[in-house]
Design a protein around this motif. Structure first.
Motif, short mmCIF file in Angstrom:
data_model
loop_
_atom_site.label_atom_id
_atom_site.label_comp_id
_atom_site.label_asym_id
_atom_site.label_seq_id
_atom_site.Cartn_x
_atom_site.Cartn_y
_atom_site.Cartn_z
N ASP A 162 -32.40 23.10 -10.26
CA ASP A 162 -33.04 22.55 -9.35
C ASP A 162 -32.39 22.53 -7.64
O ASP A 162 -31.07 22.31 -7.78
N VAL A 210 -38.57 28.86 3.69
CA VAL A 210 -38.27 28.72 1.79
C VAL A 210 -39.04 29.75 0.98
O VAL A 210 -39.92 30.47 1.13
N THR A 227 -50.34 27.44 -0.57
CA THR A 227 -49.42 26.92 -0.05
C THR A 227 -49.34 26.52 1.20
O THR A 227 -50.02 26.58 1.80
N THR A 272 -40.13 29.30 -3.38
CA THR A 272 -41.16 28.19 -3.60
C THR A 272 -41.35 28.82 -5.10
O THR A 272 -41.61 30.24 -5.05
N GLU A 273 -41.44 28.47 -6.36
CA GLU A 273 -41.65 28.93 -7.87
C GLU A 273 -42.62 28.11 -7.93
O GLU A 273 -42.84 27.13 -7.71
N TYR A 274 -43.77 28.33 -8.31
CA TYR A 274 -44.79 28.11 -8.95
C TYR A 274 -45.24 29.02 -10.40
O TYR A 274 -45.11 29.90 -10.89
N GLY A 302 -42.24 33.97 -7.42
CA GLY A 302 -41.41 33.64 -6.65
C GLY A 302 -41.90 33.96 -5.48
O GLY A 302 -42.79 34.72 -5.69
N ASP A 348 -41.91 32.39 2.18
CA ASP A 348 -42.68 32.39 3.26
C ASP A 348 -42.49 32.69 4.46
O ASP A 348 -40.91 32.50 4.99
N PRO A 403 -46.21 24.12 -8.05
CA PRO A 403 -44.69 24.42 -8.19
C PRO A 403 -43.62 23.65 -8.35
O PRO A 403 -44.18 22.95 -8.61
N GLU A 441 -37.96 24.82 -5.23
CA GLU A 441 -37.89 25.08 -3.78
C GLU A 441 -36.69 24.94 -3.35
O GLU A 441 -35.65 24.53 -3.63
N ARG A 442 -36.69 26.34 -2.62
CA ARG A 442 -34.99 26.68 -1.83
C ARG A 442 -35.91 26.73 -0.33
O ARG A 442 -36.15 27.92 -0.11
N ASP A 443 -34.87 26.17 1.00
CA ASP A 443 -35.18 26.00 1.78
C ASP A 443 -33.41 26.56 2.07
O ASP A 443 -32.74 25.17 3.42
#
Length: 381
Positions: free
Chosen positions: A177, A124, A98, A126-128, A117, A120, A135, A138-140
């Motif tokens: 998305d 951020v 990551t 993130t789903e993997y 999910g 971090d 990944p 992603e959401r920031d």
């Protein structure tokens, strides 16, 4: 005088019942997985999560890796008298690198254990996809401030939540998305960091939020406005919240105690003390089938509480395998930094604990019949 004697007899009977209840479980170390990092390279295990099928274990932390283990491989020695000793390189099935240090992991409902999910240190979410090991989301939206906790609702459509150092809990739609924004909540007027979020896994629309303002809050996530309920009783930061059943919730604070709350009137039912927690995240997990609570400690021990009693029923020390170095190069000692229960079973349970140097230990618990002669209030190893 007669009333006093009757009261003393009643107290003695209650104490005897408590003693017997505290001896219901035997715990044994089943497996230990050591870290491959040594010296000044830390490998703090900040989070451990077991998937809904109770067959996969995922860990994350400072090492910037999501490690995936098979539960069966970690329990391979449960029929043997010897503890299974492993290291991460050979024990884990695979890992996903990551971009940042991880503070939280949570399996996405409805994915069949395929999607996990993460939150971090760079703020951020993130789903993997574990099959693709890549990944997929992603959401920031937390302005680069550390995300402490992520969770998902247990109803359709699934809603995601994240709590951050920026003082907000954000709700978002993981089907879109970038995660279309649903709502942003600032529980504390002082914008204190949000340290933990959890949707009620037993149904309903309640989400619990723990904050550095010493309080936890309950919201109806379908129409976020004011909190439905406020849990006010900790003296320091509320670091974790976990639902025990439809009617109760457990909270952990850096005031060194856990609290059991009534969800209907926000009253404290019981306070649990024994572990040491003054400044760090030490983990909190509940085994719903057995009513057991697990947490870590800055004393380098893992604690188990029975929901019925305020004192621990079992304590175990996790011996360090390497010194934990601070940025200044001095040994800070170690602490138990994460815990997680498997949810299967009624008379047998599994508790997984992680240490600040990356050591992972798996404990098997079995229910036993206690005798009236048992007198130990807590078992220490």
């Amino acid at each position: 005088m007669q009333n006093q004697t009757q009261q003393e007899i009643g107290n003695t009977g209650e104490e005897n019942e408590q003693e017997r209840a505290r001896c219901e479980w035997d715990f044994e170390l089943s497996a230990a997985v050591s870290s491959s990092t040594t010296g000044a390279v830390p490998d703090v295990l900040g989070v451990i999560e077991v998937d809904p099928s109770d067959s996969i274990v995922a860990t994350g932390g400072i090492a910037r890796k999501i490690r995936i283990y098979s539960v069966n491989s970690l329990l391979a020695s449960q029929s043997s008298e010897e503890t299974l000793l492993l290291d991460h390189a050979t024990a884990c099935d695979y890992y996903i690198c990551t971009p940042a240090k991880l503070s939280s992991l949570r399996w996405r409902p409805g994915s069949g254990g395929r999607v996990i999910g993460s939150g971090d240190y760079d703020g951020v979410v993130t789903e993997y996809d574990l099959e693709r090991r890549a990944p997929i989301f992603e959401r920031d939206e937390h302005g680069g401030r550390r995300v402490w906790s992520v969770d998902y609702s247990h109803c359709e459509p699934v809603v995601g939540a994240s709590g951050s150092d920026d003082g907000t809990m954000q709700l978002w739609d993981p089907r879109c998305d970038g995660g279309n924004w649903v709502a942003t909540v600032q529980p504390s007027l002082s914008r204190s960091p949000v340290c933990c979020v959890e949707f009620n896994p037993f149904g309903g629309a309640l989400i619990a939020v723990g904050c550095a303002d010493k309080r936890a809050y309950g919201y109806d996530f379908r129409m976020i406005r004011e909190p439905l309920i406020i849990f006010d009783g900790h003296l320091k930061t509320v670091s974790y919240v976990r639902f025990l059943d439809m009617n109760t919730m457990i909270s952990a604070g850096t005031d060194g105690c856990l609290k059991l709350w009534d969800l209907h009137d926000s009253q404290v039912i019981r306070t649990y003390r024994g572990h040491v927690n003054n400044r760090r995240f030490v983990g909190l997990s509940v085994w719903k089938n057995g009513g057991l609570i697990g947490c870590g400690s800055e004393s380098n021990q893992v604690y188990v509480y029975d929901k019925r009693w305020g004192s621990p029923i079992w304590v175990h020390g996790l011996e360090p395998l390497a010194p934990v170095m601070s940025r200044t190069g001095f040994d800070e000692g170690g602490w138990v930094s994460s815990v997680c229960w498997r949810q299967v079973g009624e008379n047998q349970c599994t508790l997984i604990a992680g240490r600040s140097d990356g050591l992972l230990q798996v404990f098997m618990g079995k229910r036993k019949k206690s005798s009236a002669s048992d007198t130990n209030t807590v078992i220490r190893l």
